[in-house]
Design a protein around this motif. Structure first.
Motif, short mmCIF file in Angstrom:
data_model
loop_
_atom_site.label_atom_id
_atom_site.label_comp_id
_atom_site.label_asym_id
_atom_site.label_seq_id
_atom_site.Cartn_x
_atom_site.Cartn_y
_atom_site.Cartn_z
N ASN A 212 53.99 40.53 57.82
CA ASN A 212 54.39 40.95 56.48
C ASN A 212 53.93 39.96 55.42
N LYS A 213 53.95 38.68 55.79
CA LYS A 213 53.41 37.68 54.85
C LYS A 213 51.94 37.98 54.56
N VAL A 214 51.21 38.20 55.64
CA VAL A 214 49.78 38.46 55.48
C VAL A 214 49.56 39.73 54.66
N LEU A 215 50.35 40.73 54.97
CA LEU A 215 50.19 41.99 54.23
C LEU A 215 50.49 41.80 52.75
N ASP A 216 51.53 41.02 52.49
CA ASP A 216 51.86 40.73 51.09
C ASP A 216 50.66 40.14 50.37
N ARG A 217 50.09 39.13 51.00
CA ARG A 217 48.96 38.45 50.35
C ARG A 217 47.77 39.38 50.24
N PHE A 218 47.58 40.13 51.30
CA PHE A 218 46.46 41.06 51.27
C PHE A 218 46.60 42.02 50.10
N GLU A 219 47.82 42.49 49.95
CA GLU A 219 48.03 43.44 48.86
C GLU A 219 47.81 42.81 47.50
N LEU A 220 48.20 41.54 47.39
CA LEU A 220 48.00 40.87 46.10
C LEU A 220 46.50 40.77 45.79
N THR A 221 45.71 40.49 46.82
CA THR A 221 44.27 40.45 46.54
C THR A 221 43.75 41.86 46.30
N GLN A 222 44.38 42.82 46.97
CA GLN A 222 43.98 44.21 46.70
C GLN A 222 44.21 44.55 45.23
N LEU A 223 45.28 43.95 44.70
CA LEU A 223 45.58 44.20 43.29
C LEU A 223 44.44 43.69 42.42
N LEU A 224 43.73 42.70 42.95
CA LEU A 224 42.63 42.13 42.18
C LEU A 224 41.31 42.67 42.70
N SER A 225 41.26 43.94 42.96
CA SER A 225 40.03 44.47 43.52
C SER A 225 39.26 45.28 42.49
N GLY A 226 39.67 45.18 41.25
CA GLY A 226 38.92 45.84 40.19
C GLY A 226 37.52 45.25 40.12
N PRO A 227 36.60 45.98 39.55
CA PRO A 227 35.20 45.53 39.58
C PRO A 227 34.97 44.20 38.87
N TYR A 228 35.83 43.86 37.90
CA TYR A 228 35.59 42.62 37.16
C TYR A 228 36.62 41.56 37.45
N ASP A 229 37.57 41.87 38.34
CA ASP A 229 38.68 40.95 38.57
C ASP A 229 38.24 39.56 39.00
N LYS A 230 37.13 39.50 39.71
CA LYS A 230 36.69 38.19 40.21
C LYS A 230 36.04 37.35 39.12
N GLU A 231 35.75 37.96 38.00
CA GLU A 231 34.99 37.27 36.97
C GLU A 231 35.87 36.32 36.16
N GLY A 232 35.20 35.51 35.39
CA GLY A 232 35.91 34.72 34.41
C GLY A 232 36.42 35.63 33.30
N ALA A 233 37.11 35.05 32.33
CA ALA A 233 37.71 35.89 31.31
C ALA A 233 37.42 35.35 29.92
N VAL A 234 37.38 36.27 28.99
CA VAL A 234 37.34 35.88 27.57
C VAL A 234 38.66 36.32 26.97
N LEU A 235 39.36 35.39 26.41
CA LEU A 235 40.69 35.66 25.87
C LEU A 235 40.59 35.59 24.35
N TYR A 236 41.10 36.63 23.72
CA TYR A 236 40.99 36.68 22.26
C TYR A 236 42.39 36.81 21.68
N ILE A 237 42.80 35.83 20.93
CA ILE A 237 44.16 35.83 20.38
C ILE A 237 44.08 36.04 18.87
N THR A 238 44.89 36.94 18.39
CA THR A 238 44.90 37.20 16.95
C THR A 238 46.33 37.12 16.44
N ALA A 239 46.52 36.43 15.36
CA ALA A 239 47.83 36.43 14.73
C ALA A 239 48.06 37.82 14.15
#
Lengths: 586, 254
Positions: A212-239
């Motif tokens: 179950n531990k392994v499955l939990d972790r597996f699922e968390l990485t599954q959550l990050l299986s979007g096509p760009y999830d592995k990439e870096g990010a650009v964060l844009y903050i606006t007041a």
């Protein structure tokens, strides 16, 4: 019992950022508000992990399962509500030695556990498309065997990394199947033998737990299986609305300047941070978070607010999965505090928008946007422009006409300098300090004895100039910096266009559109989403995510970059929502 | 107002950081600059875009001879030389020896010494021997009215060369001189683009050109910069000149 292997696999599959050992966070928070001793609720924050999405059952609202002490307790994960009623027995099973008496009830519980886990394993295996994965391995291996494979090193590396990822995933999927079969065998054997072997059952219990531990972790990485999830990010903050607190009391503000001169160093830090705008605080929070994840963070653009803080800022975060983790931060963040600018100390609310885009290399974005679909406008602070001014921020704004998606890009990183005096009482003799900043970051600071520069009026001014020139020259030569950052219109335009492409790709992905053309405008309008999180300073201290319900009273730590519980909770939440939708469709 | 990290009251020091580090980014280039040379402005980048759009569909302009008068750091000359065809050439002039030295250095950095010739001298003077051969003239001449200079940002007024800023009482001295000379320097169909201080100067120039030398120019236009300020006056030398108006050829070359 390949426990270590599975752990290792899980580690490789999982990002080492969120699931790895928690980095001890620096306790010093020099510019954050002075507040009572942090009360991070140890029992609470890990609880985010205990809102188990139940893959098949209908979705129940997350609730704190206060009975559990470990984040990945097997019972909390694998069993349905029936078992939640008797958590103690489950835990004691895991903890106690073999001498424990097994009765039939325990065995039934275990059998149910094994069944549930087995089901889960099946689901995971089915949903991850083993055949497709094997096909992918074949494809990548063919590509890697090609003669010209190493001609393009970066592409070769990408392919090898992808190959490793897929292979690891297949291995893991095979291993969990073997393990769950082992557990099933034990259960079946016990049923057939009609007698209870404590040691054997104990093994099944720990197998299920590990699985179950392994499955939990597996699922968390599954959550990050979007096509760009592995990439870096650009964060844009606006007041956003609110910005600098609306009703400024100029008298108070004028006095604050004097307070700076009067108050001891630390208090003035507190004051300073109070002066900062909400967007500025958010910027700091994300930069700190990035540092804790060992990501490379770079503030590439920032425009200062008129009174305090910033109007907007762009941060580039380089590192694996940065986009995947941060994508849930997109939305409006709200702060409630007693305004430092308000004479009556009234409670005030400010909003800031956070937007996340993947940091994609230009060549990877196979998007062609026809020139006529773009509305490009440049802006520069008002005034005469041309020869009349120098060193003025310039910006470019590109609007994609069919969708209305807009990006703004300012490239203006310029070294600036501050100077000031230390009065004699602080340091035993008047001293002058000169500091060089890149955007807001102090890059070099020096202190000079006032005797060396003491004179009056313009002459002193001139000497400070000289000092700064010297300092900047030394700094630039030491760091081997020859150039200031580019701030040309052409550079701005190129960068803005690449941001726009990334943004369109993400929106297309969200809408499952195959082409940019298919993007529907309606969803684009709500691109900030609604309010996602509240940060309340007054009258009580609370950070609460409105989507997951996760909350903590330790506002200071959160603003210091302790975002992991919120990020994890959101990923889980997103997953359970997706599962619920999937079930609904079936 | 900034606050130093020690929490004391401090102030920003304004300076031309470009002089301190000795360079400025302009378009996709990095140009060397030093005190005595105007730091190229982002607005001026647009002139290269204008020329770029033009030469794309016009082989004669692409392969012809261009001039950048008052080149300063050489920004416009280099920018244009990079978009011209293999036979395109640029002559850049400047009155300031410092500017000539800096521009020559920049030209060498971009390895364009075969394409760009730098000449010392005032406006058209060094170009007399190639009069009438240019397919294009560009310039960012000094256009700030003398009495405005003192009110400019300190780093501009105190540190940038007055020679590159001061355009005389109304700022138009050099612009008018360039307009007068343009007709005789350009081939028929040749293009010119001059940067100005804003709407007032643009309108004045356009009026002036239409009144004084009616038929020597065609397609005279005002182009705004990225901030929406009317910034550039552009146009073409008329293809066939009107012989009934001989005055148009009387161009004073000082």
């Amino acid at each position: 019992m390949a426990e270590t292997t599975i752990e290792g696999l899980a580690q490789t599959l999982t990002s080492d950022h969120l699931l790895g050992p928690v980095h001890s966070c620096p306790t010093r928070s020099p510019t954050i508000l002075v507040s009572p001793k942090p009360r991070i609720s140890r029992t609470r924050s890990p609880l985010s992990l205990q809102y188990p999405p139940k893959p098949t059952s209908s979705l129940s609202p997350p609730r704190p399962l206060l009975g559990f002490s470990t984040p990945f307790s097997p019972s909390s994960r694998s069993t349905s509500t029936v078992l939640l009623a008797t958590p103690e027995s489950q835990l004691s099973l895991g903890d106690s030695p073999e001498t424990r008496e097994w009765d039939m009830q325990d065995f039934y519980l275990l059998r149910k556990d094994v069944e549930t886990t087995s089901k889960r394993v099946e689901e995971v295996r089915a949903s991850s498309g083993l055949e497709q994965l094997e096909e992918e391995v074949r494809r990548l291996e063919t590509a890697a065997a090609d003669d010209s494979f190493w001609d393009d090193r970066s592409r070769a590396q990408q392919i090898l990394m992808a190959l490793n990822d897929v292979k690891d995933k297949i291995k893991l999927l095979t291993e969990i199947k073997t393990q769950v079969e082992d557990a099933e065998t034990i259960v079946n054997l016990t049923e057939e033998m009609d007698s209870i072997d404590g040691a054997l059952l104990q093994e099944a219990v720990s197998l299920v737990k590990e699985l179950n531990k392994v499955l939990d972790r597996f699922e968390l990485t599954q959550l990050l299986s979007g096509p760009y999830d592995k990439e870096g990010a650009v964060l844009y903050i606006t007041a956003g609305a609110g910005g600098t607190d609306a009703q400024l009391d100029s008298v108070i503000r004028a006095n604050l300047v004097d307070l700076y001169a009067l108050c001891p160093v630390q208090q003035s830090h507190a004051l300073h941070s109070y002066l900062q705008d909400w967007a500025d605080m958010l910027l700091r929070m994300y930069v700190r978070w990035g540092e804790k994840q060992r990501y490379k963070t770079k503030v590439v653009e920032m425009s200062s607010g008129e009174e305090a803080g910033i109007k907007s800022a762009t941060v580039e975060i380089e590192g694996r999965y940065a986009y995947g983790y941060l994508s849930g931060e997109k939305g409006t963040h709200r702060i409630v505090r007693q305004s430092p600018f308000n004479a009556k100390g009234l409670r005030q609310t400010s909003f800031s928008g956070v937007e996340i885009m993947p940091l994609l290399p230009d060549e990877s974005m196979a998007v062609e946007i026809p020139e006529e679909d773009l509305d490009i406008s440049f802006s520069r602070a008002g005034g005469k422009g041309g020869q009349n001014v120098n060193k003025v921020e310039t910006a470019v704004r590109i609007t994609h006409i069919p969708t209305g998606v807009t990006v703004r890009c300012t490239v203006a990183i310029i070294y600036t300098c501050s100077y000031g005096l230390f009065p004699a009482e602080n340091c035993g003799g008047d001293q002058l300090f000169v500091e060089v900043y890149q955007t807001r970051e102090l890059v070099e600071g020096r202190t000079f004895n006032i005797r060396d520069v003491k004179s009056s009026g313009t002459k002193r001014q001139g000497q400070i100039w000289m000092l700064w020139y010297n300092l900047l020259e030394v700094f630039l030569s030491v760091h081997n910096i020859i150039l200031l950052k580019e701030r040309t219109q052409l550079a701005n335009k190129t960068k803005a266009l690449s941001r726009l492409k990334a943004k369109l790709l993400v929106i297309a992905e969200e809408q499952r559109a195959k082409e940019i053309k298919q993007i529907r405008g309606d969803a684009v309008k709500a691109e900030w989403g609604q309010q996602i999180r509240n940060y309340i300073f007054h009258p009580y201290k609370l950070v609460k995510d409105v989507r997951t319900g996760l909350e903590t009273s330790d506002v200071v730590s959160v603003l210091d970059g302790e975002l992991d519980p919120f990020i994890k909770a959101y990923l889980k939440y997103k997953y359970s929502m997706a599962m619920a939708t999937a079930v609904g469709i079936k | 107002m900034r606050y130093g990290s020690r929490g004391l009251k401090t102030g920003d020091l304004q300076t031309n950081s470009q002089y301190v580090v000795g360079c400025e980014h302009w378009r996709d280039m990095v140009l060397s600059v030093e005190e005595g040379v105007l730091i190229p402005r982002p607005e001026t980048e647009l002139i290269v875009d204008l020329v770029g759009d033009l030469v794309e569909g016009n082989g004669e302009l692409r392969e012809g001879l261009w001039a950048d008068m008052g080149t300063g750091s050489g920004a416009l000359a280099i920018g244009i030389a990079r978009i011209l065809g293999p036979c395109g050439r640029v002559i850049a002039t400047d009155l300031s020896p410092v500017a000539v030295a800096v521009a020559s250095y920049n030209v060498q950095r971009y390895n364009l010494q075969d394409k760009i010739e730098i000449k010392l001298g005032s406006w058209f003077e060094p170009l007399k021997n190639v009069e009438g051969q240019f397919v294009g003239l560009v310039s960012n001449p000094p256009y700030i009215p003398s009495h405005h200079i003192i009110g400019l940002q300190a780093e501009v007024a105190k540190h940038e060369p007055r020679l590159a800023l001061d355009g005389g009482a109304n700022g138009m001295n050099d612009l008018l001189h360039l307009c007068h000379g343009a007709a005789s320097m350009l081939k028929p169909g040749g293009f010119f683009a001059f940067e100005t201080n804003g709407e007032k100067q643009c309108k004045f120039l356009v009026d002036h050109m239409q009144k004084e030398s009616k038929s020597s120019f065609s397609g005279v236009d005002i182009v705004s910069d990225f901030a929406g300020n009317k910034r550039f006056v552009t146009g073409f030398r008329a293809k066939s000149h009107n012989p009934t108006n001989p005055n148009e050829w009387t161009v004073k070359i000082n």
